[in-house]
Design a protein around this motif. Structure first.
Motif, PDB file in Angstrom:
ATOM      1  N   PHE A   1       8.088  -1.204   0.843  1.00  0.00           N
ATOM      2  CA  PHE A   1       6.796  -0.554   1.109  1.00  0.00           C
ATOM      3  C   PHE A   1       5.746  -1.050   0.110  1.00  0.00           C
ATOM      4  O   PHE A   1       4.619  -1.390   0.493  1.00  0.00           O
ATOM      5  CB  PHE A   1       6.933   0.976   1.010  1.00  0.00           C
ATOM      6  N   ALA A   2       6.135  -1.090  -1.162  1.00  0.00           N
ATOM      7  CA  ALA A   2       5.164  -1.474  -2.206  1.00  0.00           C
ATOM      8  C   ALA A   2       4.681  -2.906  -2.000  1.00  0.00           C
ATOM      9  O   ALA A   2       3.482  -3.194  -2.083  1.00  0.00           O
ATOM     10  CB  ALA A   2       5.803  -1.315  -3.586  1.00  0.00           C
ATOM     11  N   VAL A   3       5.632  -3.807  -1.709  1.00  0.00           N
ATOM     12  CA  VAL A   3       5.266  -5.212  -1.485  1.00  0.00           C
ATOM     13  C   VAL A   3       4.367  -5.325  -0.252  1.00  0.00           C
ATOM     14  O   VAL A   3       3.331  -6.005  -0.279  1.00  0.00           O
ATOM     15  CB  VAL A   3       6.556  -6.068  -1.319  1.00  0.00           C
ATOM     16  N   ALA A   4       4.737  -4.611   0.823  1.00  0.00           N
ATOM     17  CA  ALA A   4       3.938  -4.662   2.052  1.00  0.00           C
ATOM     18  C   ALA A   4       2.536  -4.099   1.810  1.00  0.00           C
ATOM     19  O   ALA A   4       1.542  -4.640   2.311  1.00  0.00           O
ATOM     20  CB  ALA A   4       4.634  -3.875   3.160  1.00  0.00           C
ATOM     21  N   ALA A   5       2.450  -3.029   1.015  1.00  0.00           N
ATOM     22  CA  ALA A   5       1.141  -2.416   0.731  1.00  0.00           C
ATOM     23  C   ALA A   5       0.226  -3.406   0.017  1.00  0.00           C
ATOM     24  O   ALA A   5      -0.956  -3.540   0.359  1.00  0.00           O
ATOM     25  CB  ALA A   5       1.317  -1.150  -0.111  1.00  0.00           C
ATOM     26  N   VAL A   6       0.762  -4.129  -0.959  1.00  0.00           N
ATOM     27  CA  VAL A   6      -0.076  -5.094  -1.694  1.00  0.00           C
ATOM     28  C   VAL A   6      -0.446  -6.271  -0.782  1.00  0.00           C
ATOM     29  O   VAL A   6      -1.563  -6.794  -0.860  1.00  0.00           O
ATOM     30  CB  VAL A   6       0.646  -5.588  -2.971  1.00  0.00           C
ATOM     31  N   LEU A   7       0.497  -6.650   0.098  1.00  0.00           N
ATOM     32  CA  LEU A   7       0.230  -7.785   0.994  1.00  0.00           C
ATOM     33  C   LEU A   7      -0.796  -7.462   2.088  1.00  0.00           C
ATOM     34  O   LEU A   7      -1.241  -8.362   2.791  1.00  0.00           O
ATOM     35  CB  LEU A   7       1.539  -8.275   1.640  1.00  0.00           C
ATOM     36  N   THR A   8      -1.176  -6.191   2.233  1.00  0.00           N
ATOM     37  CA  THR A   8      -2.255  -5.875   3.185  1.00  0.00           C
ATOM     38  C   THR A   8      -3.595  -6.417   2.687  1.00  0.00           C
ATOM     39  O   THR A   8      -4.591  -6.317   3.369  1.00  0.00           O
ATOM     40  CB  THR A   8      -2.417  -4.349   3.374  1.00  0.00           C
TER      41      THR A   8
END
Lengths: 152, 409
Positions: free
Chosen positions: B328-335
């Motif tokens: 989730f954290a990685v995906a959130a930053v990749l937004t």
């Protein structure tokens, strides 16, 4: 309870996005002037960051990668300021149109000036870097005067 | 001798591990806009975190159990779930902010775009969570985080007018260019950054991981009462150097590179390199802490086997929650959301969730069935009650002030 917690989470994220993303119209000249002043302050911050970075770099006190990244981020910052300001619908008056043109020119000068610094830094062209900084300095002065003359 | 060494190591890791992306960004932003006129908010936050971290560490040492396990048992599943939901949301958001912080720090070192670095950071982080022992993990990043003392060195090398700095701290004065609501919005942000809930979960769960008992209470208190305030001094020094270099130059902090500029002014490339090591270590260490805290909170609430003191196979669900939180954290930053903005929101939302985190700890620390003779004393309870009131005020005011000021603009 889970649904309640989830709706709180969704609510908080919505608030965060609402407070950051929306650029609404300015209904009065005073409101528009306030938004223009805020944009000029942010742009001044970006330009002064770039100029300070160049001074420190000239002294040999800044790591190359750090310097290039800083210029790139500063360029993103001032471009974002210009995009946000340009998307504001000004009130229907000549004075607000004049204000918009005046600040937009300064923001364009700032964006292109910092881009020139970034290009020179990546080419490791010291003289061009100094020249670009010299050309950018008046923009910082003009932005500062703009902020002061509009209640800053 | 080894006890003394353990004590020193614990204090040093507490100092180095205190500062995270929230402290770096918020202290930089505040220092560049308000000078040290908001130092009182950091000081209040540090006193509050000392009070409640000591309480939660004591609870862990006496009961040998994690916070959420006890909260569910003592306050019931519904209250426990409310606590878990709020804390998990804020900790996961902070986790994403810390991953963004690691990426931004590494971008300053490599000049590679931070978004390209994020997936690799996620992979390395998962490897560390999976393979590295808890003690190594805590000590390594805590000690490396001490490189942030570069801010203290920079402050000294800038030759400030110390009496003026002290005057700003003891007689705070809102700058004329800032509104009162923006001033208090940032006060809450600083308070939230210092009292981030994950620090308490990680500290108490770490106590269980390291098998603390009653005889470890002295070490636990030294970590809290010496290490945390010195870590708080580090936060203040970040604000101080920003106030000396950036404020007069009309530079407001909007990205991490600006936070490090005063270091370069004061100490050149070597001190800047030290501070970059500190940036990476502090954010990576905090990312590990927040990621593990996500796993601790969920596993403790549901009564699953948790912790790094057992093999991943034996704590499979705990590790799964950590992995999902990491994704989730990685995906959130990749937004492509701005990590600095994400950090600013995470510290304000931390302030919102504070009462749900700290009230149950106060209840358990006062329950003689759990704590025996180690229940809170009168002074601790008086101070904790005052801080609970402050935490509630900050929690109630945070969102209205965020909307009113458009997140501090």
């Amino acid at each position: 309870m889970i649904r309640h917690g989830r709706s709180i989470g969704v609510g908080l994220v919505t608030i965060a996005l609402a407070t950051s993303a929306c650029v609404g119209p300015a209904t009065t000249i005073a409101a528009y002037e306030g938004k223009a002043r805020r944009a000029a302050q942010d742009a001044l911050s970006a330009v002064n960051t770039a100029l300070l970075g160049v001074r420190i770099h000239e002294r040999g006190s800044l790591l190359e990668n750090y310097f290039e990244t800083m210029l790139s981020q500063t360029e993103d910052d001032i471009s974002s300021v210009q995009n946000s300001f340009d998307s504001i619908q000004p009130p229907n008056s000549k004075s607000s149109d004049k204000l918009r043109d005046q600040l937009d020119n300064l923001l364009s000068d700032g964006v292109s000036g910092i881009a020139q610094l970034r290009i020179s830094a990546r080419r490791e062209d010291g003289p061009a870097l100094v020249q670009a900084a010299t050309q950018l300095a008046p923009t910082a002065k003009d932005l500062s005067q703009f902020v002061e003359s509009h209640g800053g | 001798m080894s006890k003394l060494l353990n004590l020193a190591l614990g204090v040093l890791t507490a100092i180095g591990g205190f500062v995270d992306i929230g402290d770096l960004v918020t202290s930089g932003v505040v220092g560049s806009r308000f000078g040290l006129s908001l130092a009182w908010a950091t000081i209040l936050g540090v006193v509050g975190i000392c009070l409640y971290a000591e309480m939660s560490g004591r609870v862990a040492a006496i009961t040998g159990r994690g916070t959420f396990d006890l909260v569910r048992e003592r306050l019931g599943p519904r209250a426990g779930l409310a606590n878990l939901t709020a804390s998990f949301f804020v900790t996961a958001l902070t986790f994403a902010a810390e991953i963004g912080g690691v990426a931004l720090s590494l971008e300053l070192v490599t000049s590679v775009n931070y978004l390209l670095l994020v997936p690799w950071i996620g992979l390395v982080m998962w490897f560390v969570v999976w393979r590295v022992k808890f003690t190594y993990l805590e000590n390594t990043f805590g000690i490396l985080g001490l490189a942030l003392l570069a801010f203290g060195v920079a402050l000294w090398r800038l030759h400030p007018d110390w009496s003026n700095l002290l005057h700003q701290v003891v007689a705070p004065h809102k700058p004329g260019t800032e509104s009162l609501q923006v001033y208090f919005y940032y006060a809450i942000a600083l308070f939230g950054a210092a009292m981030t809930p994950y620090e308490v979960f990680f500290f108490s769960s770490g106590g269980v991981e390291e098998k603390w008992s009653k005889k470890d209470l002295a070490v636990e208190r030294a970590n809290v009462f010496v290490g945390f305030p010195l870590g708080g001094m580090l936060s203040l020094s970040i604000a101080a150097v920003a106030s000396l270099v950036l404020l007069p130059a009309q530079i407001g902090v909007s990205n991490l590179s600006q936070v490090g500029l005063p270091i370069a002014v004061a100490g050149g490339k070597i001190l800047l390199a030290f501070s970059l090591l500190g940036f990476v270590a502090a954010t990576f260490g905090a990312a590990l802490e927040t990621g593990l805290s996500c796993g601790y909170s969920v596993a403790q609430y549901f009564g699953w086997q948790w912790g790094k003191f057992v093999s991943p196979r034996k704590a499979a669900r705990f590790h799964l929650v950590v992995l999902l939180s990491l994704l989730f954290a990685v995906a959130a930053v990749l937004t492509t959301i701005d990590p600095v903005k994400l950090t600013e929101y995470s510290v304000v939302f931390s302030a919102v969730a504070l009462p749900l985190t700290y009230f149950p700890i106060l209840v358990i620390a006062n329950d003689p069935d759990y704590m025996g003779e180690n229940v809170n004393g009168r002074l601790t309870n008086a101070l904790a009650t005052v801080f609970l009131a402050l935490v509630i005020i900050a929690s109630v005011a945070a969102i209205p002030l965020m909307i009113w000021t458009k997140a501090g603009q």
